[in-house]
Structure formats: structure tokens, C-alpha cells
Design an enzyme around this catalytic site. Structure first.
Site, PDB file in Angstrom:
ATOM      1  NE  ARG A   1      -5.348  -1.074  -9.295  1.00  0.00           N
ATOM      2  CZ  ARG A   1      -4.414  -0.802 -10.210  1.00  0.00           C
ATOM      3  NH1 ARG A   1      -3.956   0.424 -10.346  1.00  0.00           N
ATOM      4  NH2 ARG A   1      -3.947  -1.762 -10.985  1.00  0.00           N
TER       5      ARG A   1
ATOM      6  CB  CYS B   1      -7.420  -0.946 -16.715  1.00  0.00           C
ATOM      7  SG  CYS B   1      -8.097  -2.382 -15.883  1.00  0.00           S
TER       8      CYS B   1
ATOM      9  CG  HIS C   1      -1.600  -1.326   1.381  1.00  0.00           C
ATOM     10  ND1 HIS C   1      -2.099  -1.761   2.559  1.00  0.00           N
ATOM     11  CD2 HIS C   1      -1.821  -2.304   0.480  1.00  0.00           C
ATOM     12  CE1 HIS C   1      -2.613  -2.959   2.400  1.00  0.00           C
ATOM     13  NE2 HIS C   1      -2.443  -3.304   1.158  1.00  0.00           N
TER      14      HIS C   1
ATOM     15  NE  ARG D   1      -1.040  -8.333  -9.231  1.00  0.00           N
ATOM     16  CZ  ARG D   1      -2.112  -7.552  -9.400  1.00  0.00           C
ATOM     17  NH1 ARG D   1      -3.269  -8.079  -9.777  1.00  0.00           N
ATOM     18  NH2 ARG D   1      -2.049  -6.266  -9.224  1.00  0.00           N
TER      19      ARG D   1
ATOM     20  CD  GLU E   1      -9.292  -8.534 -12.529  1.00  0.00           C
ATOM     21  OE1 GLU E   1      -8.163  -8.025 -12.531  1.00  0.00           O
ATOM     22  OE2 GLU E   1     -10.171  -8.190 -11.722  1.00  0.00           O
TER      23      GLU E   1
ATOM     24  CG  ASN F   1      -1.640  -5.649 -13.372  1.00  0.00           C
ATOM     25  OD1 ASN F   1      -0.955  -5.448 -14.366  1.00  0.00           O
ATOM     26  ND2 ASN F   1      -2.089  -4.676 -12.606  1.00  0.00           N
ATOM     27  CG  ASP F   2      -5.459 -10.082 -10.776  1.00  0.00           C
ATOM     28  OD1 ASP F   2      -4.635 -10.733 -10.100  1.00  0.00           O
ATOM     29  OD2 ASP F   2      -6.079  -9.110 -10.331  1.00  0.00           O
TER      30      ASP F   2
ATOM     31  NE  ARG G   1     -10.550  -2.841  -9.074  1.00  0.00           N
ATOM     32  CZ  ARG G   1      -9.282  -3.222  -9.205  1.00  0.00           C
ATOM     33  NH1 ARG G   1      -8.909  -3.911 -10.265  1.00  0.00           N
ATOM     34  NH2 ARG G   1      -8.402  -2.898  -8.307  1.00  0.00           N
TER      35      ARG G   1
HETATM   36  C1  PEP Z   1      -5.275  -6.019 -13.076  1.00  0.00           C
HETATM   37  O1  PEP Z   1      -5.386  -7.092 -12.491  1.00  0.00           O
HETATM   38  O2  PEP Z   1      -4.660  -5.897 -14.154  1.00  0.00           O
HETATM   39  C2  PEP Z   1      -5.880  -4.814 -12.538  1.00  0.00           C
HETATM   40  C3  PEP Z   1      -5.953  -3.703 -13.241  1.00  0.00           C
HETATM   41  O3  PEP Z   1      -6.334  -4.855 -11.265  1.00  0.00           O
HETATM   42  P1  PEP Z   1      -5.386  -4.853  -9.980  1.00  0.00           P
HETATM   43  O4  PEP Z   1      -3.980  -4.598 -10.451  1.00  0.00           O
HETATM   44  O5  PEP Z   1      -5.901  -3.782  -9.102  1.00  0.00           O
HETATM   45  O6  PEP Z   1      -5.585  -6.221  -9.462  1.00  0.00           O
HETATM   46 MG    MG Z   2      -6.853  -7.296 -10.885  1.00  0.00          MG
END
Ligand code: PEP
Ligand code: MG
Length: 753
Positions: A472, A678, A365, A641, A607, A630-631, A508
Site C-alpha cells: 500500500r 488481498c 493511520h 466500512r 474492488e 474490503n472495498d 499498488r
Molecule cells: C481492499 O479494499 O480490500 C484493499 C485491500 O484495499 P484497502 O483496504 O487498502 O482499501
Molecule cells: Mg481498497
């Protein structure tokens, strides 16, 4: 050293007197070794100083041949002296010449001495040199004698480091002031040059020698008592501690606070004539030296606990005010073992130039807040707080993920140049602010911001982003001390919408669980939290929280357009269930006369790979899609990750990943369902180039990425790169990455990446 003449206390007084004499530094050190030798009844006393080039040089001696002074030099790991310097531990031998590390130097004439006692000269865990005494007889030095010599060494170290042995001292203090480069991981982009401010500063002990030993013993005991009861209280307040893990940590700290060995060592240091605070620091310095050399992470962690305890003791002894959270100096770089987001927000971010943490991964964080504030940050720098002292010059390289403490002039000037270059580039990006992001062949690309905290919304104006592509919302929950109330949520959303100045904001819903933990919510013990009860799953199973958030959002929109999307959707059914909850909330608000947002669009994040196999259906049901790369990469390749060992193992520009992205872009476009990417890859110019080539026309990214991505878009022929990717994907039999090819393409065609 039988029956020392007057004991260590007398020696300390004599040393102080010697310091006051108006003589040259060399003469002063010569006098000091005579005093020590006489006091401890040794025939020899010598001081070796660790030079800048890592050589231990004999700087003064009583008893060895004087001609050897400045002549006898040892590598930092050579001989008994080198052994002491490298282990930072005392060494007592009744027959030194029998020791395998003994290195005979004829110029010293030391062959007639057998007994040997050496202790490191330590400061803040760093070795400045070695202090030795020798006797002709084969004698065994007692624990008290070793202890007394260590106390003397501490005073000597302080004198050296504080410049009291000026001239001579410069060599030695340089030893602990040497430039250090340490690697960590990049948490927040950018480069910061400035001076160290320790987040929880080590206290400076000014009075070393006790006036009244009994009083110092009392002071130490009462400080120990108050620290112990503070820790006991903390342990007993089980409700605030929460997790079993943190309770365990506190129990360990409590155990240390009662550790007899540690307490005995401090009491002995006081008995030998130091003030209570100097005694704590002496023992802490030995401990730090061990910590710096400890490779076992568990043991190092325990030594850290002891270090924290020593800091608490120092605070109890020197009192508040000495530590004081003074106003930050110009160009401050915060160095901390660990820091929460709230603690960071307590500082005046205007004067902060960088952050260095011993802990903290990229998704911690505090890292998220640092990025939001635009402060360069590096995490996971081992022992960062022990490597530097307040006021040290330091460079935080949040691009490469490294720090330079006390950098040399070349490093400093090359970084200063880099900062100038980056500033120039930023200038160029700013100039692009109002230029539309259109490729050379006329494709418009929507560039949006990822935001988490309110402060991120201010970047809309300065970057010229079209809107917020990913808000977020869990960040507000993560930085809070308690669950934000409905009214607080609504107020934040209202402020966020106002700050967006009419630009679209895609909100989101809460993406909590997994690694996103709310400090005030009981933590679930799950084997695989990333695959566990998180995000939309919590929202559907316990809809109260989701409903409260939706209601706050719907109200805050005050009749304006609103876009809401759901994280971690794995089935179309989950999406339709979430939509029903929204519909119910809308109906409820309408009944109570609230204006409803218009239009109110609902989207799904893509995701979880299962959605790739329901892509037509979800594109039909949802008003829009947003790819959380990312996910998606995490689940597609089964790579955590957060786990550095595997996180970068698979390339999002590899054929498998590109096919997944292509599928989403093609089907969403075919269904006329707007789609955005995103995840982090949208903010990397080369990767973004590939995404455009695959058919994506909307990307959402961190504020700092808007300029570089826009510059890339302006230089790109989207049709050409699409054809290149298509042809290459069809012909790549090993399915490897297209990265080298795309990099070469960009270079050859003047696309800035
Ligand atoms: C992602 O998973 O790519 C995403 C944008 O959400 P977060 O990084 O907040 O999990
Ligand atoms: Mg995500």
C-alpha cells in the site's frame, strides 16, 4: 458561614500543620474536621469516603454524633451525600431536610441542622468522597463559601490520594484506583500488559498552598496570557490549519481561552490560597468530573477542549522539564486521546507494549502503523486518559478491543496465561515458517504479505511469506509531513525491493482520497468520499502524480521483475488508460537509457462491483487480478466500512458474497489470469478456508495472519470443502451465511481456524 475566622488561607496553613503532627490517621482526620468547622463557622463538618464497594462511609465528623463514625453508610447514590458524589457537583441548601434526596440517619443526630453545604472530594475527575458542613439556622451559603469549601476539599483529596492520611486514605484512594474495564474497538491484534504512559501527560502539581497570593495571581495571569497568544497565533496561521473544520475547532478553543467563567473560577481558587497550578488543577478536576459524566458527545468534546487548555496552562506554569518526554519505562502502554502516526513513530517501539486511544478507528493511520509495528492497540475508548494515571497497571486487549485499568489479580493472571498461550502458538507458527503451504489433498496455496511501511518487509523473513501481495504505497504519503519527492519515493521503493530479498512485490499505485487523506493536500469536500474522487480516478484525471510514482517504481526496479496494480478500477477502459501511462513512462525511461523491469506485469484490483460484470474482459486485459475484498464488500452491500453501525452487518461468507468471489475465481482461472485476494478476509483462517474452497490459490494478508492461515491450509482438504460449499450454496434458499456450517466443518475435521 458568616465572616470566616481567618478565611481559607489560614485554614490551608492549619491543615498543613495538622498533617505534620505525629498522630494516627483517624486522629488527624478528626482534627481536620474540627479545623474546617471552626474556620467556616459551622456547627458540623463531616467527611464521607467512597469505599471500594461503592459505599459512602462517614469517616470523621465534628458536630454529628461521634458514634456514627464508620457506622453511617450510604449507597453511592443515596441521600444528599450520595447526590453530591454521583453528580460530582457542590450542593448548598438552606433547609436540607426538605430536599427530596435527604435521607435521615437517626444515629447521626442531624435532625437539628437545617443548612447544608456539601462538595465532592475529587481527584483527576474521580470522586473520592464528600465533604460537608451544616448549620442549625436556615442560612444561605454564598458563592465564596462554596468556593472556599471546594478549595479545602481539593487539598483534602490530594492528602487522601497521596497517602498522607495513610491507613484511612487507602480506602479512599482505592476509590479512584478501582479496577476499570472499558470497551473500544480492536485496532491492532495482540495482548499487552504493562504500565500507563500518558502520551501528553497530565502534569503533577506538587505545591498546593500559596506562599504569596499576589505572586500566584501574577503567575496565573501571565500563564493565561501566554496560552492565549499561542492559540491566537495558531488561529491566525490559517495556511497551516487547512480545513474549515480544524479552524472551527481552534476558534472554539480560542473562545474558551477567553471564557470569563473559567478564568474567574481559577482566579477565585488562587485568591482562596492555592498556588496558580493548584487552582488550574482544581478547576480542571471539576471539569473532568463533568466530562466523565457527560453523555452528549458534542458537549464532552467541548469539555475535552477545556481540559486541553488546562493542560497548556499547567505546562506554562510548571514549565518544560516537568512534563518531559522521559525515556519510556519497561512495558510501556501509551494512552492518548489521539495520536498521529508520526508521533507514534517517535517512541521507541521496542519498549512499547500497547496503545490505547480515545479516538482512532481501525483504518486510522496510527492503527495502521501500530499493526505494522506489531503493537496491540485499542481505539475509541471513551475518556481513556481520564480513567488512568501514569504508572497504573493496564492490559490492552487488542483481540477483544478492551482495556483493563488497574486489573485485579484474577484478570491479570488470566491475561498473563493468554499471553503465554499466544506466545506458544506463535512458536508453533514460527516452526511452520519453512513448511510449504499445501493442503492435505496437495493444493499449493500462495501466502503473501500486505505491507505499507518499510518495516513490514522485515516480516517476510520471519513469517516465510512468498512475497508482498499488496504494497500500500499511500502509507508513505500519509505518514509524511509533505509530499514525498520523486527521489524520496524512488529511494523507498529501492529499499523495499532490497528488503524483499528477491521475493515478488506487488505494488499498488497511490490509493488516496476517500478516507485516505494526505495531511498536506487540500481536502475535498465531498458528500460521499468513498464514492468520490479517489485512487485511479485521481491518477487518470491528474496524471502528474501517478506518472511521478510510476517513474520512481520503474527506476527503482533496476531491470528486475515488477508487478504494479491499480486500485478502484471500475471499467476496463480505466485499466487500459492506466496501462498507456505506464507504457509512456517506460518509453521515456528507455529513451534515457534506463533498464526496464522485466517482466513488468500490470494488474487491476477488483474492488468495485462493476468489474464483476466485465470480469472476462478485465481478466483478458490484465496480467493479474487482486480482489480488494474490503472495498468490494463495502460497495457490494452498500455498507460503509468505517461505520461501525453497519460495517459488520453483512457476512462475507453469506451466499451473495460467496457467489461474487466464486465468479471472480472461476473466470480468472478460466482465463489463466492469476488472482489473489488481498483484503482482510484472506487473513482470517475460516474465511480463507472458504476462499480456497471457491478456487482461490493466492492470499495476501497481515504478517500476524500468515501462521494461523498456514496452519489451516495444512489441515485442509480443499476438494472436500469446495464440494461442501458448492452443495450448500445451491441449496440455501434464504441466501444466508455459511459461517456456522463452515465452522462446524472445520471443527469436525480438525482444521484449525
Ligand atoms: C481492499 O479494499 O480490500 C484493499 C485491500 O484495499 P484497502 O483496504 O487498502 O482499501
Ligand atoms: Mg481498497
Amino acid at each position: 458561614m458568616p465572616a470566616a475566622l481567618g478565611g481559607p488561607r489560614l485554614l490551608l496553613r492549619r491543615l498543613r500543620e495538622a498533617m505534620a503532627e505525629p498522630v494516627s490517621p483517624q486522629a488527624r482526620l478528626d482534627r481536620i474536621v474540627v479545623l474546617i468547622a471552626a474556620n467556616v463557622v459551622a456547627e458540623v463538618c463531616s467527611v464521607y469516603v467512597l469505599r471500594d464497594d461503592n459505599i459512602l462511609e462517614l469517616f470523621a465528623t465534628e458536630g454529628l454524633n461521634r458514634e456514627a463514625v464508620h457506622l453511617t453508610r450510604l449507597r453511592a447514590d443515596e441521600g444528599l451525600v450520595g447526590l453530591i458524589a454521583s453528580t460530582a457537583e457542590p450542593l448548598a441548601l438552606s433547609d436540607a431536610q426538605k430536599h427530596p434526596a435527604f435521607s435521615y440517619r437517626p444515629e447521626t443526630g442531624e435532625e437539628v441542622y437545617h443548612a447544608f453545604l456539601g462538595v465532592p472530594l475529587l481527584r483527576a475527575g474521580h470522586t473520592l468522597g464528600v465533604l460537608t458542613v451544616q448549620n442549625k439556622t436556615y442560612r444561605v451559603y454564598s458563592e465564596e463559601e462554596i468556593e472556599a469549601l471546594q478549595t479545602t476539599a481539593m487539598v483534602l483529596s490530594e492528602m487522601i490520594a497521596s497517602g498522607e492520611l495513610d491507613g484511612l486514605g487507602s480506602q479512599a484512594s482505592a476509590a479512584s484506583r478501582r479496577p476499570v474495564m472499558a470497551r473500544g474497538v480492536a485496532l491492532s491484534d495482540g495482548i499487552g500488559l504493562g504500565h500507563v504512559v500518558l502520551h501528553e501527560p497530565r502534569l503533577v502539581v506538587k505545591t498546593l498552598i500559596a506562599e504569596n497570593v499576589d505572586r500566584e495571581v501574577q503567575r496565573l495571569d501571565s500563564a493565561i496570557g501566554s496560552v492565549r497568544s499561542a492559540i491566537d497565533a495558531l488561529v491566525e496561521r490559517g495556511d497551516r490549519i487547512g480545513t474549515a473544520e480544524s479552524r472551527e475547532v481552534l476558534e472554539t478553543v480560542r473562545m474558551f481561552a477567553h471564557d470569563q467563567g473559567w478564568l474567574r473560577r481559577m482566579r477565585e481558587a488562587v485568591a482562596s490560597g492555592l498556588t496558580a497550578e493548584a487552582a488550574v488543577e482544581r478547576v480542571q478536576s471539576d471539569n473532568r468530573a463533568r466530562m466523565l459524566r457527560q453523555s452528549d458527545p458534542y458537549l464532552r468534546e467541548r469539555l475535552h477542549d477545556l481540559d486541553d487548555l488546562a493542560n497548556r496552562l499547567l505546562r506554562a506554569l510548571i514549565g518544560p522539564g516537568a512534563a518531559g518526554h522521559a525515556a519510556l519505562p519497561e512495558n510501556a502502554i501509551l494512552v492518548a486521546r489521539t495520536m498521529g502516526p508520526a508521533a507514534l513513530l517517535d517512541y521507541d517501539s521496542g519498549t512499547l507494549r500497547g496503545i490505547v486511544l480515545e479516538e482512532g478507528g481501525p483504518t486510522s493511520h496510527v492503527a495502521i502503523v501500530a499493526r505494522a509495528l506489531g503493537i496491540p492497540a485499542v481505539g475509541e475508548v471513551e475518556n481513556a486518559t481520564a480513567l488512568c494515571e501514569s504508572g497504573d497497571a493496564i492490559i490492552v486487549d487488542g483481540v477483544a478491543g478492551e482495556i483493563h485499568v488497574r486489573p485485579g489479580p484474577e484478570i491479570e493472571s488470566s491475561y498473563a496465561e493468554m499471553v503465554r498461550l499466544r506466545a506458544r502458538r506463535q512458536e508453533q507458527y514460527r516452526a511452520l515458517r519453512d513448511v510449504a503451504a499445501v493442503t492435505r489433498d496437495g493444493m499449493k496455496v500462495g501466502l503473501h504479505l500486505n505491507a505499507g511501511l518499510l518495516i513490514d518487509f522485515s516480516h517476510l523473513e520471519e513469517t516465510g511469506a512468498e512475497g508482498v501481495g499488496l504494497f500500500r504505497t499511500e502509507l508513505q504519503f500519509m505518514v509524511a509531513q509533505r509530499m514525498p519527492s520523486a527521489a524520496e519515493q524512488q529511494a523507498l521503493y529501492r529499499q523495499a525491493f532490497a528488503a524483499s530479498g528477491g521475493r515478488p512485490v506487488t505494488v499498488r499505485t497511490l490509493d488516496i482520497g476517500g478516507d485516505k487523506i494526505l495531511p498536506y493536500m487540500a481536502k475535498l469536500e465531498e458528500e460521499n468520499p468513498a464514492l468520490g474522487w479517489r485512487a485511479i480516478r485521481i491518477g487518470l484525471d491528474r496524471p502528474a502524480l501517478l506518472r511521478m510514482q510510476l517513474r520512481a517504481l520503474l527506476k527503482a526496479a533496476e531491470g528486475r521483475p515488477l508487478k504494479i496494480m491499480f486500485p478502484m478500477v471500475a471499467t476496463v477502459h480505466e485499466f487500459t488508460q492506466a496501462r498507456e501511462i505506464v507504457e509512456r513512462e517506460k518509453a521515456h525511461l528507455a529513451r534515457h537509457g534506463y533498464p526496464l523491469p522485466h517482466p513488468c506485469e500490470l494488474g487491476a484490483m477488483v474492488e468495485v462491483p462493476s468489474l464483476l460484470f466485465q470480469i472476462d474482459e478485465i481478466a483478458r486485459e490484465a496480467d493479474f487480478l487482486s480482489v480488494g475484498s474490503n472495498d468490494l464488500m463495502q460497495f457490494l452491500f452498500a455498507v460503509d466500512r468505517e461505520n461501525r453501525r453497519v460495517a459488520d452487518r453483512f457476512d462475507p461468507l453469506s451466499v451473495a458474497a460467496l457467489r461474487a468471489f466464486r465468479l471472480i475465481a472461476e473466470r480468472a482461472n478460466a482465463a489463466d489470469c492469476p488472482v489473489t485476494v488481498c483484503g482482510e478476509i484472506g487473513g482470517r483462517p475460516l474465511d480463507a478456508m472458504a476462499l480456497i474452497g471457491l478456487g482461490f490459490r493466492n492470499l495476501s494478508m497481515s504478517p500476524a495472519a500468515i501462521g494461523p492461515v498456514k496452519a489451516m491450509v495444512l489441515g485442509l482438504d480443499a476438494g472436500e470443502v469446495a464440494r461442501l460449499i458448492e452443495a450448500e450454496m445451491a441449496s440455501m434458499h434464504d441466501g444466508q451465511t455459511l459461517r456456522p456450517l463452515l465452522t462446524a466443518y472445520a471443527h469436525d475435521n480438525g482444521v484449525p481456524i
